[in-house]
Motif scaffolding. Structure first.
Motif, PDB file in Angstrom:
ATOM      1  N   UNK A   1       0.827  -1.216   0.000  1.00 52.75           N
ATOM      2  CA  UNK A   1       0.000   0.000   0.000  1.00 52.75           C
ATOM      3  C   UNK A   1       0.854   1.257   0.000  1.00 52.75           C
ATOM      4  N   UNK A   2       0.417   2.236  -0.789  1.00 44.05           N
ATOM      5  CA  UNK A   2       1.022   3.561  -0.739  1.00 44.05           C
ATOM      6  C   UNK A   2      -0.098   4.585  -0.848  1.00 44.05           C
ATOM      7  N   UNK A   3      -0.030   5.597  -0.007  1.00 50.31           N
ATOM      8  CA  UNK A   3      -1.031   6.666  -0.013  1.00 50.31           C
ATOM      9  C   UNK A   3      -0.299   7.990  -0.153  1.00 50.31           C
ATOM     10  N   UNK A   4      -0.749   8.811  -1.087  1.00 46.78           N
ATOM     11  CA  UNK A   4      -0.141  10.126  -1.257  1.00 46.78           C
ATOM     12  C   UNK A   4      -1.195  11.208  -1.311  1.00 46.78           C
ATOM     13  N   UNK A   5      -0.936  12.315  -0.634  1.00 47.15           N
ATOM     14  CA  UNK A   5      -1.822  13.478  -0.726  1.00 47.15           C
ATOM     15  C   UNK A   5      -1.001  14.646  -1.260  1.00 47.15           C
ATOM     16  N   UNK A   6      -1.578  15.387  -2.199  1.00 50.88           N
ATOM     17  CA  UNK A   6      -0.822  16.434  -2.895  1.00 50.88           C
ATOM     18  C   UNK A   6      -1.657  17.698  -3.053  1.00 50.88           C
ATOM     19  N   UNK A   7      -0.992  18.842  -2.903  1.00 55.36           N
ATOM     20  CA  UNK A   7      -1.654  20.133  -3.114  1.00 55.36           C
ATOM     21  C   UNK A   7      -0.803  20.934  -4.087  1.00 55.36           C
ATOM     22  N   UNK A   8      -1.400  21.354  -5.204  1.00 55.97           N
ATOM     23  CA  UNK A   8      -0.609  22.005  -6.255  1.00 55.97           C
ATOM     24  C   UNK A   8      -1.421  23.068  -6.983  1.00 55.97           C
ATOM     25  N   UNK A   9      -2.048  23.946  -6.236  1.00 54.28           N
ATOM     26  CA  UNK A   9      -2.812  25.007  -6.871  1.00 54.28           C
ATOM     27  C   UNK A   9      -3.999  24.440  -7.623  1.00 54.28           C
ATOM     28  N   UNK A  10      -4.346  25.130  -8.731  1.00 54.88           N
ATOM     29  CA  UNK A  10      -5.496  24.671  -9.507  1.00 54.88           C
ATOM     30  C   UNK A  10      -5.150  23.393 -10.266  1.00 54.88           C
ATOM     31  N   UNK A  11      -6.037  22.413 -10.206  1.00 54.93           N
ATOM     32  CA  UNK A  11      -5.895  21.215 -11.034  1.00 54.93           C
ATOM     33  C   UNK A  11      -6.837  21.366 -12.219  1.00 54.93           C
ATOM     34  N   UNK A  12      -6.306  21.279 -13.408  1.00 46.33           N
ATOM     35  CA  UNK A  12      -7.134  21.463 -14.598  1.00 46.33           C
ATOM     36  C   UNK A  12      -8.089  20.301 -14.801  1.00 46.33           C
ATOM     37  N   UNK A  13      -7.644  19.091 -14.379  1.00 47.73           N
ATOM     38  CA  UNK A  13      -8.387  17.890 -14.722  1.00 47.73           C
ATOM     39  C   UNK A  13      -8.043  16.834 -13.672  1.00 47.73           C
ATOM     40  N   UNK A  14      -9.010  16.438 -12.879  1.00 46.37           N
ATOM     41  CA  UNK A  14      -8.687  15.531 -11.771  1.00 46.37           C
ATOM     42  C   UNK A  14      -8.308  14.132 -12.267  1.00 46.37           C
ATOM     43  N   UNK A  15      -8.773  13.781 -13.446  1.00 49.46           N
ATOM     44  CA  UNK A  15      -8.408  12.449 -13.972  1.00 49.46           C
ATOM     45  C   UNK A  15      -6.926  12.402 -14.351  1.00 49.46           C
ATOM     46  N   UNK A  16      -6.501  13.381 -15.147  1.00 46.26           N
ATOM     47  CA  UNK A  16      -5.096  13.361 -15.575  1.00 46.26           C
ATOM     48  C   UNK A  16      -4.177  13.664 -14.387  1.00 46.26           C
ATOM     49  N   UNK A  17      -4.659  14.479 -13.444  1.00 45.09           N
ATOM     50  CA  UNK A  17      -3.843  14.785 -12.262  1.00 45.09           C
ATOM     51  C   UNK A  17      -3.619  13.526 -11.429  1.00 45.09           C
ATOM     52  N   UNK A  18      -4.699  12.801 -11.191  1.00 47.91           N
ATOM     53  CA  UNK A  18      -4.557  11.570 -10.408  1.00 47.91           C
ATOM     54  C   UNK A  18      -3.598  10.605 -11.097  1.00 47.91           C
TER      55      UNK A  18
END
Lengths: 748, 338
Positions: A627-644
């Motif tokens: 298992x690996x869990x990551x949380x990220x904050x990077x300003x505006x995300x244009x598209x949550x699918x491609x970001x994920x």
């Protein structure tokens, strides 16, 4: 699963629309460089050196020339007209650009065979015989004959490194001190799309199809190499099948193909083999680190000293100098840093996904875990105690920073509270269990860009910008930006990228594409809105300017009628805050100056937190990562699918970097041994279990007009430290040199 | 790859006739082609340069590709694909070691193509053998030296090596065959013959270029394994750098006939990833014979198995890992529920 792949957008996040090019890619319709049909091509095959240092005494091409279908063999004797494109100017790389007689690294190109068929070229290449006078090479750390230099004295890019206060004094008086050395190995990008080049001359006009992260750089460097005017060269690269930094720089094969095509007056196509790619392109250099980290009993860090050593080639002082970033990320107190370039008989390294931070943050985040253990403070709490909203070096504020929110959200999802801090205390049958965490960080870069946007009265929109689709979702997010701004559905937007006949965008490096390209596209779209708005009476302007959000179609048709035109086209240039006024002119010439990270009035960085569970067999010591869990904050995300998808891929690469990847070097011969995808290990599906991505909302209006921070190089940072920290927790062995292989865990 | 002549034959007799009386083994100008997963690979790398490739895939599969099981034991046709045998329900139940050794090897795509006969002849993964730009390789160029001795030798063998070659035998299935005293069935110019599987491969000694006892043109037609009380309590444990599609760093094939109180009646042990040829650990078998199987006796047996190990700079860990692998495999076999 579908819901996982398309996360519900939270605040300041765009819709998870599928990639515009997804279907083209999975059906094979998307055209990669080597796929472009050209008339009557000849095929090239490289011959590379079998030694790392010395001279060619004799190059026998007789039996190669006798192979039916062979048209030409380029060697040192017939390639003198190629001009030098020096390292650092136009991004040229790898140490030697002549085909001999000097050999400066393993696998240096010494000849290129051109034939009517690929098969004939390959057979003939096998028959080229080189005789060498071999010198003893220096391969890597620990070898004789290396030359070590203070990087600030020799690097063009890194003339200063961070320093503040008296770190030695702070460390001497610290309650607790970690003093440790770390190491990272050579790594190669190995994108699935091989390095390929096709050149076609049409009179004095040269068209090149080559997968590149910078069409304008390629165009200008190739022009220099061939001694022609840049306007006579066009570089085309609409899709890149993975690059990760390996396709950003101009390398020697390109000029050879252009020259062969010119001599034969016929298109020439080269696809470099996998093993030749290891030595004719770039790689991530091995590094060593000495870190000292001092703290008070309560966990407050008082001093941080970090010295790095990086392998490079003999002539080129390439270093990544990640202390530029590592020195900013906590409230360290006193800081001192140093970076050394270590010259060996190797090809020149280059950018590889998150170049500066991957090795340096691995070392720092490992040391942080050692400090937490020494202090008996929870590793998450240690980060909280030393969290900062200001640069410890200059005092400049961060434009935004959500590190602890990332830690808190990921820790909760991961159930970090179940962790017994004692190493070797958690076990499931024959398997030790270890839990570890680390910080991910990446500087937010933005560069100048230009874009052309055309809108038709019927609402069709065409966006043109020479940005790059390297798997980053560029077509999609650029299209989303235009659609949103002009109030049309995404299906009405056509995006053209990857062609040097379009307005320029920066190199797709440093994760700047979305920020830079979207900011330029946004500017052009807004110019169209202004023109439309101006077409109506003053009283109506407010409403017209807002047509995007309004009833779109009808209003738009009306506005176009009033203007009496069928289409509006706007060209816009975007120069980021702090950029030079001639930045776009430079960009046309293939030069790109990025801003951001530590360099502006504010610090601009994206952050994340990663948590890893490992299991280690008590007897045979295989390591698994359930298992690996990551949380990220990077300003505006244009598209949550491609970001994920970016984050997920990044974390998997991070696991790879921790446990699998290393280019092995034969030290006696300074040669890469595992130069193929069977022996250069990356994880297979069986190695990757649960990968969970948490998108943390963050708003930042200062980074750039689009409000986005780069995310492509965030999630693979820190992962290796999180894995190493989990391994320590599982079994009580601190591994300070990557990758973590079974043999390092047998003695306990 | 260099130009070659391709011939397709539809019988073993025709194949043998087509092969003629050429040289033996890998240096031959003629090579048989079955699944091609090793041969084509090595031809692309310019390591093997046959002038004629004789395709034997059209040979009668009802005879040469068949899996037969009965009270007497098991016979595997040499043209059977790895995947067919790995998935065979009787083999999975009664010969788990064989099924596991095949399933843990390669990738599904390769297992679908590769045949059993070709599998046992798979050539080493030594990087210096597979890259013709290295001048030194006694296996490729007899007498040229061995770059692995002072090169990067993490993947190399520690058992059965010589000063001329330390290349590892890469296979998994071969460990099962040698552990179970399989017989290999051959057909050649002088008719049929049988050979104990353990006599098929030759340790490198001073002539690492000669890898097997096959005569010129000889074809492997099948493998026979006699029924035995230790077959059901058998397993193949493979330890590697990643969990799939990777060769063994160390592996152990165990077949165990255990009596009351954990007493070992009979045990068969083979070791993979650590030796130059399929490796039977007879001294470890003797050490366990008639003894109670527990961690202590398993460790003692493992020490015996590696007593003659000859490691080099980067593969020293294989001695320790090989022992641990053997211990884990023995303990795992002892606790198998039948």
């Amino acid at each position: 699963m579908a819901a996982d792949a398309a996360p519900e957008p939270k605040a300041n996040m765009g819709q998870p629309v599928p990639r515009l090019d997804a279907r083209l890619k999975v059906t094979g319709e998307a055209r990669y460089a080597a796929d472009f049909p050209v008339g009557n091509p000849a095929y090239a095959f490289l011959v590379t050196s079998a030694i790392a240092k010395g001279r060619i005494i004799r190059l026998d091409t007789e039996s190669a020339r006798a192979v039916p279908g062979v048209l030409d063999i380029l060697t040192q004797d017939n390639t003198a007209e190629l001009k030098e494109v020096k390292f650092g100017s136009g991004g040229a790389s790898t140490s030697i650009q002549k085909l001999g007689p000097e050999i400066a690294h393993d696998g240096q190109i010494i000849a290129m065979v051109v034939a009517d068929t690929f098969e004939a070229a390959r057979e003939a290449a096998y028959k080229v015989k080189a005789t060498y006078a071999e010198d003893k090479p220096s391969a890597t750390f620990g070898d004789e004959g290396l030359k070590e230099e203070d990087a600030t004295k020799v690097s063009e890019r890194h003339k200063h490194v961070p320093k503040v206060g008296d770190a030695d004094a702070a460390l001497a008086s610290a309650d607790v001190l970690v003093d440790a050395e770390y190491g990272t190995p050579t790594q190669h990008h190995n994108p699935i799309e091989l390095f390929a080049t096709t050149c076609v001359w049409n009179g004095g006009q040269l068209t090149i199809y080559e997968p590149t992260q910078f069409v304008y750089g390629l165009k200008n460097s190739l022009a220099k190499k061939m001694d022609v005017a840049p306007e006579n060269v066009r570089a085309i690269s609409p899709y890149v099948g993975g690059a990760f930094g390996s396709k950003g720089q101009f390398t020697p094969r390109t000029g050879l193909v252009a020259l062969a095509a010119k001599k034969l007056n016929r298109p020439v196509k080269l696809v470099v083999t996998r093993d030749q790619g290891f030595t004719t392109a770039t790689y991530r250099a091995e590094t060593r680190h000495h870190i000292r980290l001092g703290a008070r009993r309560d966990g407050k860090i008082t001093g941080y000293s970090h010295e790095g050593w990086e392998i490079t080639s003999r002539p080129d002082a390439y270093v990544v100098a990640g202390v530029e970033d590592s020195a900013r990320i906590y409230g360290f107190g006193a800081v001192q840093t140093k970076v050394n370039a270590v010259h060996a008989d190797r090809n020149t390294p280059g950018f590889m996904r998150s170049p500066p931070v991957v090795p340096y943050i691995y070392a720092l985040e490992s040391a942080m875990d050692e400090l937490a253990a020494r202090l008996a403070i929870d590793p998450v709490e240690l980060r909280r105690i030393n969290d900062t909203m200001h640069d410890p070096i200059t005092g400049k504020p961060y434009s935004s920073r959500s590190l602890m929110r990332c830690y808190d959200e990921a820790a909760k999802a991961f159930d970090w509270s179940r962790r017994n801090p004692e190493p070797r205390s958690m076990r499931d049958g024959d398997w030790f269990i270890g839990l570890g965490c680390a910080t991910a960080v990446y500087p937010t870069h933005v560069g100048p860009a230009a874009a052309r946007v055309r809108m038709l009265a019927n609402g069709e929109v065409q966006v043109q910008i020479a940005a790059h689709e390297i798997g980053n979702g560029a077509y999609t997010v650029i299209g989303q930006m235009a659609a949103e701004r002009l109030g049309v559905p995404l299906s009405s937007v056509k995006v053209e990228l990857g062609d040097s006949s379009l307005p320029p965008a920066p190199v797709a490096g440093g994760s700047n594409t979305t920020a830079s390209a979207c900011s330029a596209v946004l500017k052009a779209c807004d110019a169209i809105r202004v023109r439309l708005a101006r077409s109506v009476a003053t009283t109506d302007r407010g409403r017209a300017a807002g047509f995007a959000a309004d009833n779109g179609q009808e209003m738009r048709a009306d506005l176009f009628r009033r203007l009496g035109v069928g289409a509006i086209e706007e060209y816009a240039e975007f120069i980021p805050r702090g950029g030079k006024p001639d930045a776009v002119k430079q960009l046309y010439a293939g030069q790109v100056a990025m801003t951001g990270g530590p360099n502006g009035e504010k610090l601009m960085y994206a952050f994340g937190a990663e948590f890893v569970e490992v299991r280690i067999n008590a007897l045979t010591r295989e390591i698994r990562v359930p298992r690996i869990v990551g949380a990220f904050a990077a300003g505006r995300l244009m598209n949550t699918r491609t970001a994920r998808s970016q984050y997920m891929g990044g974390m998997i690469w991070g696991i790879s970097s921790a446990l699998h990847e290393a280019t092995e070097i034969d030290k006696a011969r300074a040669r890469y041994v595992n130069d193929n995808l069977a022996d250069y290990l990356v994880p297979v599906n069986a190695d990757i279990d649960r990968v969970e991505v948490i998108l943390v909302p963050e708003e930042d209006h200062e980074v750039n007009p689009a409000g986005v921070k780069g995310i492509g190089e965030l999630a693979n940072v820190g992962t290796a430290a999180a894995v190493a920290n989990a391994v320590y927790h599982a079994i009580g062995i601190r591994i300070r040199e990557l990758p973590i292989r079974i043999e390092k865990l047998l003695d306990a | 790859m260099r130009p070659f002549t391709y011939e397709r034959v539809d019988s073993a007799t025709a194949a043998i006739a087509a092969f003629g009386a050429g040289a033996v083994g890998a240096a031959s100008e003629r090579q048989y082609l079955a699944g091609g997963t090793t041969l084509i690979d090595l031809m692309k790398l310019d390591v093997m340069r046959p002038q004629t490739v004789i395709d034997i895939n059209a040979l009668d599969r009802t005879a040469l590709g068949r899996v037969e099981t009965n009270d007497q034991g098991l016979r595997l046709g040499a043209l059977a694909h790895m995947s067919e045998v790995a998935d065979h329900p009787v083999i999975k139940r009664d010969y788990p070691m064989i099924a596991q050794s095949l399933e843990l090897a390669a990738s599904p795509q390769i297992r679908n193509m590769a045949t059993l006969g070709g599998n046992v002849l798979q050539r080493t993964r030594c990087p210096y053998f597979r890259d013709v730009s290295y001048a030194e390789c006694n296996k490729r160029i007899p007498g040229s030296g061995c770059a692995a001795l002072d090169g990067f030798n993490r993947s190399h063998a520690v058992l059965g090596v010589s000063d001329a070659c330390i290349a590892t035998y890469p296979g998994d299935f071969g460990q099962a065959l040698i552990a179970l005293d399989a017989m290999v069935e051959l057909r050649g110019r002088n008719g049929d013959r049988k050979l104990p599987f353990g006599a098929l491969h030759r340790p490198p000694g001073g002539n690492p270029e000669i890898e097997t006892a096959l005569l010129p043109g000889e074809i492997i037609t099948g493998f026979a394994i006699a029924a035995a009380p230790w077959l059901r309590r058998s397993l193949y444990l493979k330890i590697r750098d990643r969990q799939s599609y990777e060769f063994a760093l160390a592996s152990a094939a165990i077949a165990l006939d255990m009596g009351k109180n954990q007493i070992v009646q009979e045990v068969r042990i083979a070791l993979g990833g650590v030796a130059s040829v399929p490796w039977r650990a007879r001294s470890a078998e003797r050490a366990l014979q008639g003894r109670r199987l527990n961690e202590q006796t398993a460790r003692a047996a493992a020490d015996t198995a590696f007593a003659d190990a000859n490691p080099h700079e980067h593969n020293l860990f294989k001695v320790g890992l090989g022992k641990r692998t053997l211990v884990r495999a023995l303990l795992q076999a002892a606790t198998m529920e039948l």
